[in-house]
Each structure stands twice: as C-alpha cells, then as structure tokens.
Write a protein that holds these residues in place. Sequence first.
Motif, PDB file in Angstrom:
ATOM      1  N   GLU A 179      12.499 -40.679  14.676  1.00 25.61           N
ATOM      2  CA  GLU A 179      11.699 -41.043  13.488  1.00 25.61           C
ATOM      3  C   GLU A 179      11.955 -41.852  12.404  1.00 25.61           C
ATOM      4  O   GLU A 179      11.209 -42.454  11.903  1.00 25.61           O
ATOM      5  CB  GLU A 179      11.246 -39.442  13.121  1.00 25.61           C
ATOM      6  CG  GLU A 179      10.440 -38.679  13.897  1.00 25.61           C
ATOM      7  CD  GLU A 179      10.177 -37.261  13.312  1.00 25.61           C
ATOM      8  OE1 GLU A 179      10.874 -36.904  12.714  1.00 25.61           O
ATOM      9  OE2 GLU A 179       9.256 -36.576  13.978  1.00 25.61           O
ATOM     10  N   LYS A 180      13.341 -41.776  12.031  1.00 22.22           N
ATOM     11  CA  LYS A 180      14.067 -42.774  11.333  1.00 22.22           C
ATOM     12  C   LYS A 180      13.847 -44.174  11.618  1.00 22.22           C
ATOM     13  O   LYS A 180      13.233 -45.400  10.804  1.00 22.22           O
ATOM     14  CB  LYS A 180      15.504 -42.476  10.979  1.00 22.22           C
ATOM     15  CG  LYS A 180      15.925 -41.393  10.005  1.00 22.22           C
ATOM     16  CD  LYS A 180      17.263 -41.558   9.745  1.00 22.22           C
ATOM     17  CE  LYS A 180      17.898 -39.986   9.475  1.00 22.22           C
ATOM     18  NZ  LYS A 180      19.536 -40.301   9.404  1.00 22.22           N
ATOM     19  N   GLU A 183      10.032 -45.258  11.528  1.00 22.66           N
ATOM     20  CA  GLU A 183       9.572 -45.537  10.329  1.00 22.66           C
ATOM     21  C   GLU A 183      10.270 -46.738   9.808  1.00 22.66           C
ATOM     22  O   GLU A 183       9.613 -47.654   8.865  1.00 22.66           O
ATOM     23  CB  GLU A 183      10.113 -44.215   9.386  1.00 22.66           C
ATOM     24  CG  GLU A 183       9.117 -43.001   9.707  1.00 22.66           C
ATOM     25  CD  GLU A 183       7.592 -43.489   9.291  1.00 22.66           C
ATOM     26  OE1 GLU A 183       7.100 -44.081   8.487  1.00 22.66           O
ATOM     27  OE2 GLU A 183       6.759 -42.771  10.487  1.00 22.66           O
ATOM     28  N   ASP A 204      22.670 -40.546  22.343  1.00 23.46           N
ATOM     29  CA  ASP A 204      23.503 -39.121  22.172  1.00 23.46           C
ATOM     30  C   ASP A 204      24.247 -38.756  23.467  1.00 23.46           C
ATOM     31  O   ASP A 204      23.823 -39.189  24.666  1.00 23.46           O
ATOM     32  CB  ASP A 204      22.284 -38.033  22.022  1.00 23.46           C
ATOM     33  CG  ASP A 204      22.602 -36.839  21.696  1.00 23.46           C
ATOM     34  OD1 ASP A 204      23.492 -36.011  22.456  1.00 23.46           O
ATOM     35  OD2 ASP A 204      22.429 -36.627  20.355  1.00 23.46           O
ATOM     36  N   GLN A 256       9.242 -37.844  24.781  1.00 24.69           N
ATOM     37  CA  GLN A 256      10.029 -36.606  25.118  1.00 24.69           C
ATOM     38  C   GLN A 256       9.764 -35.942  26.558  1.00 24.69           C
ATOM     39  O   GLN A 256       8.960 -35.072  26.375  1.00 24.69           O
ATOM     40  CB  GLN A 256      10.344 -35.539  23.949  1.00 24.69           C
ATOM     41  CG  GLN A 256      11.372 -34.815  23.961  1.00 24.69           C
ATOM     42  CD  GLN A 256      11.322 -33.822  22.823  1.00 24.69           C
ATOM     43  OE1 GLN A 256      10.252 -33.442  22.425  1.00 24.69           O
ATOM     44  NE2 GLN A 256      12.641 -33.577  22.212  1.00 24.69           N
ATOM     45  N   GLU A 285      16.769 -31.213  23.334  1.00 21.73           N
ATOM     46  CA  GLU A 285      16.782 -31.771  21.958  1.00 21.73           C
ATOM     47  C   GLU A 285      16.908 -33.073  21.755  1.00 21.73           C
ATOM     48  O   GLU A 285      17.460 -33.408  20.655  1.00 21.73           O
ATOM     49  CB  GLU A 285      17.304 -30.887  20.823  1.00 21.73           C
ATOM     50  CG  GLU A 285      16.733 -29.345  21.210  1.00 21.73           C
ATOM     51  CD  GLU A 285      17.298 -28.491  20.002  1.00 21.73           C
ATOM     52  OE1 GLU A 285      18.406 -28.726  19.611  1.00 21.73           O
ATOM     53  OE2 GLU A 285      16.722 -27.372  19.833  1.00 21.73           O
ATOM     54  N   THR A 316      18.413 -38.363  18.922  1.00 19.24           N
ATOM     55  CA  THR A 316      17.923 -37.108  18.296  1.00 19.24           C
ATOM     56  C   THR A 316      16.478 -37.384  17.832  1.00 19.24           C
ATOM     57  O   THR A 316      16.239 -38.631  17.471  1.00 19.24           O
ATOM     58  CB  THR A 316      18.661 -36.466  17.038  1.00 19.24           C
ATOM     59  OG1 THR A 316      18.597 -37.458  16.178  1.00 19.24           O
ATOM     60  CG2 THR A 316      20.022 -36.158  17.738  1.00 19.24           C
ATOM     61  N   LEU A 317      15.625 -36.310  17.544  1.00 22.35           N
ATOM     62  CA  LEU A 317      14.092 -36.688  17.392  1.00 22.35           C
ATOM     63  C   LEU A 317      14.160 -37.195  15.776  1.00 22.35           C
ATOM     64  O   LEU A 317      13.470 -38.028  15.439  1.00 22.35           O
ATOM     65  CB  LEU A 317      13.190 -35.432  17.362  1.00 22.35           C
ATOM     66  CG  LEU A 317      11.821 -35.414  16.868  1.00 22.35           C
ATOM     67  CD1 LEU A 317      11.183 -36.380  17.778  1.00 22.35           C
ATOM     68  CD2 LEU A 317      11.276 -33.984  17.165  1.00 22.35           C
ATOM     69  N   GLU A 318      14.995 -36.917  15.110  1.00 26.40           N
ATOM     70  CA  GLU A 318      15.409 -37.064  13.584  1.00 26.40           C
ATOM     71  C   GLU A 318      15.488 -38.561  13.549  1.00 26.40           C
ATOM     72  O   GLU A 318      14.904 -39.392  12.900  1.00 26.40           O
ATOM     73  CB  GLU A 318      16.337 -36.105  13.002  1.00 26.40           C
ATOM     74  CG  GLU A 318      16.801 -36.751  11.471  1.00 26.40           C
ATOM     75  CD  GLU A 318      17.509 -35.949  10.863  1.00 26.40           C
ATOM     76  OE1 GLU A 318      18.653 -36.419  10.217  1.00 26.40           O
ATOM     77  OE2 GLU A 318      17.593 -34.522  10.989  1.00 26.40           O
ATOM     78  N   GLU A 319      16.642 -39.111  14.510  1.00 27.15           N
ATOM     79  CA  GLU A 319      17.070 -40.508  14.476  1.00 27.15           C
ATOM     80  C   GLU A 319      15.749 -41.444  15.126  1.00 27.15           C
ATOM     81  O   GLU A 319      15.597 -42.392  14.369  1.00 27.15           O
ATOM     82  CB  GLU A 319      18.221 -40.624  15.436  1.00 27.15           C
ATOM     83  CG  GLU A 319      18.597 -42.000  15.559  1.00 27.15           C
ATOM     84  CD  GLU A 319      19.336 -42.540  14.329  1.00 27.15           C
ATOM     85  OE1 GLU A 319      19.481 -43.720  14.314  1.00 27.15           O
ATOM     86  OE2 GLU A 319      19.622 -41.784  13.369  1.00 27.15           O
ATOM     87  N   THR A 358      15.193 -37.337  22.411  1.00 24.95           N
ATOM     88  CA  THR A 358      14.061 -38.239  22.569  1.00 24.95           C
ATOM     89  C   THR A 358      14.402 -39.706  22.997  1.00 24.95           C
ATOM     90  O   THR A 358      15.366 -40.065  22.797  1.00 24.95           O
ATOM     91  CB  THR A 358      13.104 -37.883  21.346  1.00 24.95           C
ATOM     92  OG1 THR A 358      11.916 -38.424  22.034  1.00 24.95           O
ATOM     93  CG2 THR A 358      13.485 -38.580  20.290  1.00 24.95           C
TER      94      THR A 358
END
Length: 168
Positions: A151-152, A155, A14, A119, A127, A146-149, A129
């Motif tokens: 976590e993806k 997982e 990012d 983070q 925002e 990003t936090l979303e990335e 991590t």
Amino acid sequence: MSNQSESKIYKSIDKKAVKTWIIGRSIVSIIIIAVYISVMYLFVIPKFGHILMLKYAIYILALIIIVISILESFIWPFLEYKQWRYGIFEDKIELIKGIIIRQRVIIPISRIQNLKIEQGPIQRIYEITSVNIITAGGYHEIPAITLEEAEKITENLKRIIEIGEKNE
C-alpha cells in the motif's frame, strides 16, 4: 543520486516468499507428475509396453521430471529469494531478479499505466502480497511483500505520477 548510494536503497522481498513458492510449486509439480503417470499407465504402456526402449524412455523421462520438480520446488525458491531486489526512485523502479540469467528491469515511472495489489490464497495464509506494475510495454511484479508495504508503494507511486502529470 549516485549509483553507490542508490544501491543501498534496494529492498529485499519478504522471507515468507520462499515458503509460498515452495507450496505453490509443489502443488504444480504434483499435478504435472500425476498427469504424466496417469497418461503413461492408462494410455502409452498398455499399447506400447512391449517395446523395451519405450518403457525405459518413459521411466527416464519420469525421473527427469521428478528431479526438475524437486529443484524447482525446493532449491530454486531459496536461490531466487537471495537474488530478488527492488528499488523505487523518483523517476524509475528497478527490479533485480534471476538465478542463471540475472535481469535488471528499469521501469520509468512516467510509463506506468496501472498498479494492482494482488494476493493469492497461499499468500493470504502467509500475509504477503504482490504489487503488479502495468506499462504499455508489459507487466512487472514485485512479489512477496507485506500488505502495508504494498500500500505504501502504490500510494507513493500514485503521488509521484500525479506530480509528474502536473509538471507536464
């Protein structure tokens, strides 16, 4: 998969990484400069200030520390950001980083022992991590995503590791 098609799958971190690195490194630089100045003016100069060569050495060293701090805090983050890439493939993770010395780290997925999402306080403000990948051979990081990335990624890696364990 061929090398050419894999290279298209590499992702950048990012852009907010630059801001967080500037802030974090500036804080560290200020602390280092403050400690240096305090030690020199409280302990060294009062005792040895009459030695002209030592005085010049202290000022030259202070100048060098300030120049390095400016480079590390305000120039390096932009260069570092441009170099940072990561790729996650079925059997490995590749991290490409480095300014002067370019590193390409290949982590076999079968060697991953632990995954962490971390983070820090500056990252929280922006925002973003980091994903920490721990293997028997060491610790690796995908910073500033990003936090979303994050976590993806974790997982997906957990899924790949579980599939690999079932196939063994």
